[in-house]
Design a protein around this motif. Sequence first.
Motif, PDB file in Angstrom:
ATOM      1  N   UNK A  75       0.813  -1.224   0.000  1.00  0.00           N
ATOM      2  CA  UNK A  75       0.000   0.000   0.000  1.00  0.00           C
ATOM      3  C   UNK A  75       0.849   1.278   0.000  1.00  0.00           C
ATOM      4  N   UNK A  76       1.967   1.255   0.706  1.00  0.00           N
ATOM      5  CA  UNK A  76       2.845   2.426   0.772  1.00  0.00           C
ATOM      6  C   UNK A  76       3.398   2.772  -0.609  1.00  0.00           C
ATOM      7  N   UNK A  77       3.833   1.727  -1.341  1.00  0.00           N
ATOM      8  CA  UNK A  77       4.365   1.951  -2.688  1.00  0.00           C
ATOM      9  C   UNK A  77       3.263   2.410  -3.640  1.00  0.00           C
ATOM     10  N   UNK A  78       2.085   1.813  -3.506  1.00  0.00           N
ATOM     11  CA  UNK A  78       0.962   2.177  -4.372  1.00  0.00           C
ATOM     12  C   UNK A  78       0.592   3.649  -4.200  1.00  0.00           C
ATOM     13  N   UNK A  79       0.567   4.085  -2.962  1.00  0.00           N
ATOM     14  CA  UNK A  79       0.215   5.483  -2.699  1.00  0.00           C
ATOM     15  C   UNK A  79       1.274   6.423  -3.251  1.00  0.00           C
ATOM     16  N   UNK A  80       2.543   6.004  -3.163  1.00  0.00           N
ATOM     17  CA  UNK A  80       3.642   6.841  -3.671  1.00  0.00           C
ATOM     18  C   UNK A  80       3.601   6.932  -5.192  1.00  0.00           C
ATOM     19  N   UNK A  81       3.256   5.839  -5.864  1.00  0.00           N
ATOM     20  CA  UNK A  81       3.273   5.796  -7.330  1.00  0.00           C
ATOM     21  C   UNK A  81       2.019   6.377  -7.963  1.00  0.00           C
ATOM     22  N   UNK A  82       0.867   6.053  -7.366  1.00  0.00           N
ATOM     23  CA  UNK A  82      -0.402   6.433  -7.987  1.00  0.00           C
ATOM     24  C   UNK A  82      -1.164   7.526  -7.238  1.00  0.00           C
ATOM     25  N   UNK A  83      -0.697   7.884  -6.047  1.00  0.00           N
ATOM     26  CA  UNK A  83      -1.386   8.898  -5.263  1.00  0.00           C
ATOM     27  C   UNK A  83      -2.456   8.331  -4.361  1.00  0.00           C
ATOM     28  N   UNK A  84      -2.825   7.080  -4.563  1.00  0.00           N
ATOM     29  CA  UNK A  84      -3.835   6.419  -3.741  1.00  0.00           C
ATOM     30  C   UNK A  84      -3.674   4.908  -3.909  1.00  0.00           C
ATOM     31  N   UNK A  85      -4.152   4.163  -2.935  1.00  0.00           N
ATOM     32  CA  UNK A  85      -4.089   2.707  -3.026  1.00  0.00           C
ATOM     33  C   UNK A  85      -5.170   2.229  -3.987  1.00  0.00           C
ATOM     34  N   UNK A  86      -4.825   1.454  -5.024  1.00  0.00           N
ATOM     35  CA  UNK A  86      -5.829   0.956  -5.967  1.00  0.00           C
ATOM     36  C   UNK A  86      -6.926   0.184  -5.239  1.00  0.00           C
ATOM     37  N   UNK A  87      -8.178   0.410  -5.589  1.00  0.00           N
ATOM     38  CA  UNK A  87      -9.289  -0.242  -4.879  1.00  0.00           C
ATOM     39  C   UNK A  87      -9.345  -1.745  -5.121  1.00  0.00           C
ATOM     40  N   UNK A  88      -9.939  -2.423  -4.155  1.00  0.00           N
ATOM     41  CA  UNK A  88     -10.187  -3.853  -4.293  1.00  0.00           C
ATOM     42  C   UNK A  88     -11.260  -4.049  -5.371  1.00  0.00           C
ATOM     43  N   UNK A  89     -11.085  -5.059  -6.218  1.00  0.00           N
ATOM     44  CA  UNK A  89     -11.997  -5.247  -7.353  1.00  0.00           C
ATOM     45  C   UNK A  89     -13.013  -6.377  -7.157  1.00  0.00           C
TER      46      UNK A  89
END
Length: 254
Positions: free
Chosen positions: A96-110
């Motif tokens: 989650x930390x990397x996701x927030x850094x790369x995309x600005x937010x944690x990608x949602x669960x699908x």
Amino acid sequence: MKLIKNLIAALALVPALALANSGGFPLDHAEDRGTNMAALQNGAKLFVNYCLNCHSASAMRYNRLKDIGLTEEQIKENLLFTGEKVGDLMKTSLAPKDAKAWFGAVPPDLSVIARAKASSAGSGADWIYTYLRTYYKDENRPTGWNNMVFPDVGMPHALWELQGVRTAKFVEEKDHHDESKVVHKFAGFEKVTEGKMTPAEYDSAVTDLVAYLQWMGEPAQNTRKKLGVVVLLFLSLLSLLAWRLNASHWKEVK
């Protein structure tokens, strides 16, 4: 408890969805392939290869894919890549930390994304189908990508290798409500590089992926629908028998 939390989180995206599509971009109809086992299997393969890198589906276990005709051996050989077990939940390895850094937010669960995307503008399937087919290159965006259905989207185009790279063409027109203003009207896409698939093949692949996402939101839906038909037929027969029995009974009453 996790399923309830995921459902609440996904449904929380509905207001954002309504705003994202408030511009009225027309949604294309997604063909219903919910009972096509080959399509669902291909959709599962696409999901694992292109979506599961960033998104989780924590309400779904790999072994549930047996319901769409895959054997345990096929699941192991084709859908497990980083040491997962067949009984494991479909979780991403992206922190989650990397996701927030790369995309600005944690990608949602699908897990229930097809339900979450349903709105008055169209079904969840139609929204996702159109969304995955209207990405275009936009150097002004942090990821280099934009989308007609979801303007200023934070997610990059995960399927660009299959579809190819396109840019969007816009023409300037006067605002019908205020002629002093100019609006940019979408005028189609322009191909930059070819993808691994033809446009028809890509549309078909996206249809399979959408079918899988719909199925994943309710794996028992096909069984439910079949049982529903059986119950309706039974009630129809019962009603017919009751009607004839009632007619026979009152025939003797004068």
